[in-house]
Write a protein that holds these residues in place. Sequence first.
Motif, PDB file in Angstrom:
ATOM      1  N   GLY A 165      -3.829  14.776   8.704  1.00  0.00           N
ATOM      2  CA  GLY A 165      -2.891  15.831   9.045  1.00  0.00           C
ATOM      3  C   GLY A 165      -3.000  16.314  10.477  1.00  0.00           C
ATOM      4  N   SER A 166      -3.947  15.773  11.240  1.00  0.00           N
ATOM      5  CA  SER A 166      -4.151  16.241  12.616  1.00  0.00           C
ATOM      6  C   SER A 166      -3.401  15.400  13.642  1.00  0.00           C
ATOM      7  N   GLY A 167      -2.782  14.317  13.201  1.00  0.00           N
ATOM      8  CA  GLY A 167      -2.093  13.436  14.134  1.00  0.00           C
ATOM      9  C   GLY A 167      -2.949  12.278  14.609  1.00  0.00           C
ATOM     10  N   ASP A 168      -4.186  12.162  14.082  1.00  0.00           N
ATOM     11  CA  ASP A 168      -5.024  11.016  14.457  1.00  0.00           C
ATOM     12  C   ASP A 168      -4.345   9.702  14.071  1.00  0.00           C
ATOM     13  N   LEU A 169      -3.678   9.704  12.922  1.00  0.00           N
ATOM     14  CA  LEU A 169      -2.884   8.564  12.452  1.00  0.00           C
ATOM     15  C   LEU A 169      -1.461   9.041  12.234  1.00  0.00           C
ATOM     16  N   THR A 170      -0.522   8.111  12.268  1.00  0.00           N
ATOM     17  CA  THR A 170       0.850   8.507  11.938  1.00  0.00           C
ATOM     18  C   THR A 170       0.889   8.907  10.466  1.00  0.00           C
ATOM     19  N   GLU A 171       1.871   9.713  10.129  1.00  0.00           N
ATOM     20  CA  GLU A 171       2.018  10.182   8.743  1.00  0.00           C
ATOM     21  C   GLU A 171       2.130   9.005   7.770  1.00  0.00           C
ATOM     22  N   ASN A 172       2.870   7.971   8.152  1.00  0.00           N
ATOM     23  CA  ASN A 172       3.033   6.814   7.268  1.00  0.00           C
ATOM     24  C   ASN A 172       1.715   6.071   7.052  1.00  0.00           C
ATOM     25  N   GLU A 181      -1.287   7.450   7.251  1.00  0.00           N
ATOM     26  CA  GLU A 181      -2.100   8.346   6.418  1.00  0.00           C
ATOM     27  C   GLU A 181      -1.751   8.192   4.941  1.00  0.00           C
ATOM     28  N   LYS A 182      -0.460   8.131   4.646  1.00  0.00           N
ATOM     29  CA  LYS A 182      -0.031   8.037   3.250  1.00  0.00           C
ATOM     30  C   LYS A 182      -0.591   6.807   2.551  1.00  0.00           C
ATOM     31  N   THR A 183      -0.837   5.731   3.296  1.00  0.00           N
ATOM     32  CA  THR A 183      -1.387   4.520   2.671  1.00  0.00           C
ATOM     33  C   THR A 183      -2.835   4.718   2.225  1.00  0.00           C
ATOM     34  N   LEU A 184      -3.490   5.766   2.744  1.00  0.00           N
ATOM     35  CA  LEU A 184      -4.889   6.029   2.404  1.00  0.00           C
ATOM     36  C   LEU A 184      -5.054   6.879   1.146  1.00  0.00           C
ATOM     37  N   TYR A 185      -4.014   7.637   0.772  1.00  0.00           N
ATOM     38  CA  TYR A 185      -4.119   8.559  -0.359  1.00  0.00           C
ATOM     39  C   TYR A 185      -4.546   7.819  -1.623  1.00  0.00           C
ATOM     40  N   GLY A 186      -5.528   8.394  -2.312  1.00  0.00           N
ATOM     41  CA  GLY A 186      -6.012   7.830  -3.566  1.00  0.00           C
ATOM     42  C   GLY A 186      -7.176   6.876  -3.399  1.00  0.00           C
ATOM     43  N   GLN A 227      -8.596  -2.067   1.554  1.00  0.00           N
ATOM     44  CA  GLN A 227      -7.174  -2.290   1.303  1.00  0.00           C
ATOM     45  C   GLN A 227      -6.554  -2.911   2.544  1.00  0.00           C
ATOM     46  N   SER A 228      -5.645  -3.835   2.332  1.00  0.00           N
ATOM     47  CA  SER A 228      -4.892  -4.434   3.421  1.00  0.00           C
ATOM     48  C   SER A 228      -3.429  -4.452   3.006  1.00  0.00           C
ATOM     49  N   LEU A 229      -2.568  -3.832   3.811  1.00  0.00           N
ATOM     50  CA  LEU A 229      -1.149  -3.715   3.489  1.00  0.00           C
ATOM     51  C   LEU A 229      -0.294  -4.190   4.647  1.00  0.00           C
ATOM     52  N   ILE A 230       0.821  -4.812   4.308  1.00  0.00           N
ATOM     53  CA  ILE A 230       1.834  -5.113   5.315  1.00  0.00           C
ATOM     54  C   ILE A 230       2.832  -3.963   5.293  1.00  0.00           C
ATOM     55  N   LEU A 231       3.010  -3.347   6.440  1.00  0.00           N
ATOM     56  CA  LEU A 231       3.956  -2.245   6.563  1.00  0.00           C
ATOM     57  C   LEU A 231       5.125  -2.692   7.440  1.00  0.00           C
ATOM     58  N   GLU A 232       6.333  -2.554   6.907  1.00  0.00           N
ATOM     59  CA  GLU A 232       7.512  -2.851   7.711  1.00  0.00           C
ATOM     60  C   GLU A 232       7.607  -1.827   8.829  1.00  0.00           C
ATOM     61  N   ALA A 233       8.254  -2.199   9.910  1.00  0.00           N
ATOM     62  CA  ALA A 233       8.335  -1.361  11.108  1.00  0.00           C
ATOM     63  C   ALA A 233       8.727   0.080  10.799  1.00  0.00           C
ATOM     64  N   ASP A 234       9.748   0.262   9.951  1.00  0.00           N
ATOM     65  CA  ASP A 234      10.206   1.628   9.644  1.00  0.00           C
ATOM     66  C   ASP A 234       9.124   2.466   8.983  1.00  0.00           C
ATOM     67  N   LEU A 278       4.147  -0.301  19.317  1.00  0.00           N
ATOM     68  CA  LEU A 278       4.307  -1.055  18.073  1.00  0.00           C
ATOM     69  C   LEU A 278       5.610  -0.724  17.338  1.00  0.00           C
ATOM     70  N   ALA A 279       6.445   0.119  17.939  1.00  0.00           N
ATOM     71  CA  ALA A 279       7.741   0.432  17.315  1.00  0.00           C
ATOM     72  C   ALA A 279       8.538  -0.857  17.177  1.00  0.00           C
ATOM     73  N   GLY A 280       9.154  -1.016  16.021  1.00  0.00           N
ATOM     74  CA  GLY A 280       9.961  -2.203  15.769  1.00  0.00           C
ATOM     75  C   GLY A 280       9.177  -3.399  15.265  1.00  0.00           C
ATOM     76  N   HIS A 281       7.855  -3.253  15.107  1.00  0.00           N
ATOM     77  CA  HIS A 281       7.017  -4.354  14.635  1.00  0.00           C
ATOM     78  C   HIS A 281       6.486  -4.079  13.233  1.00  0.00           C
ATOM     79  N   ASP A 282       6.553  -5.091  12.364  1.00  0.00           N
ATOM     80  CA  ASP A 282       5.840  -5.027  11.095  1.00  0.00           C
ATOM     81  C   ASP A 282       4.363  -5.196  11.426  1.00  0.00           C
ATOM     82  N   ILE A 283       3.491  -4.499  10.689  1.00  0.00           N
ATOM     83  CA  ILE A 283       2.053  -4.592  10.968  1.00  0.00           C
ATOM     84  C   ILE A 283       1.267  -4.831   9.684  1.00  0.00           C
ATOM     85  N   VAL A 284       0.030  -5.265   9.855  1.00  0.00           N
ATOM     86  CA  VAL A 284      -0.934  -5.353   8.764  1.00  0.00           C
ATOM     87  C   VAL A 284      -1.973  -4.269   9.038  1.00  0.00           C
ATOM     88  N   PHE A 285      -2.122  -3.341   8.086  1.00  0.00           N
ATOM     89  CA  PHE A 285      -3.051  -2.220   8.217  1.00  0.00           C
ATOM     90  C   PHE A 285      -4.160  -2.421   7.206  1.00  0.00           C
TER      91      PHE A 285
END
Length: 153
Positions: A47-54, A56-61, A68-75, A136-143
């Motif tokens: 919630g401090s802005g260290d990571l983008t909100e999106n 951060e949401k992948t970390l919940y739970g 965990q390794s996730l592919i996140l679409e650019a949006d 990294l705007a416009g790029h799909d990433i692996v987090f």
Amino acid sequence: MSDQIREITPREITHSGEVTLHFAIALCDGTVITTTFEGEPVTLTLGSGDLTENLEKTLYGLKPGEKQSLILEADNAFGPRDEAKAYFMPRSSFPPEMELEPELVISFATPAGDELAGIVQELDEAQVKVDFNHPLAGHDIVFTVEIISVNHP
């Protein structure tokens, strides 16, 4: 001492608190943008802005010890690329001794006193096109993450 045995379960990540973790961000072609896996883990305050909100949401739970390794679409990662965030600026706005070239990252001060990074896209003698999109705007990433510990206030 009590005869009861209490099971202690690891805390899961929620929308607040501190998380110590290893993480990596890579492009889908395997190009690693940043990683902590070869060094020390980082501690982030959610919630401090260290990571983008999106991100951060992948970390919940998640709980300590989980990976965990996730592919996140650019949006859902750093957002879509927005051409309106690329501006032509007069060459005279830059110090004459500054050696400008495409892909050069320049720090700009905002009116509020914050710093904003811009990337030179193109230039000539009269003007410089600077892109203020996240790189990294416009790029799909692996987090990829590995959770070390979770602390809630």
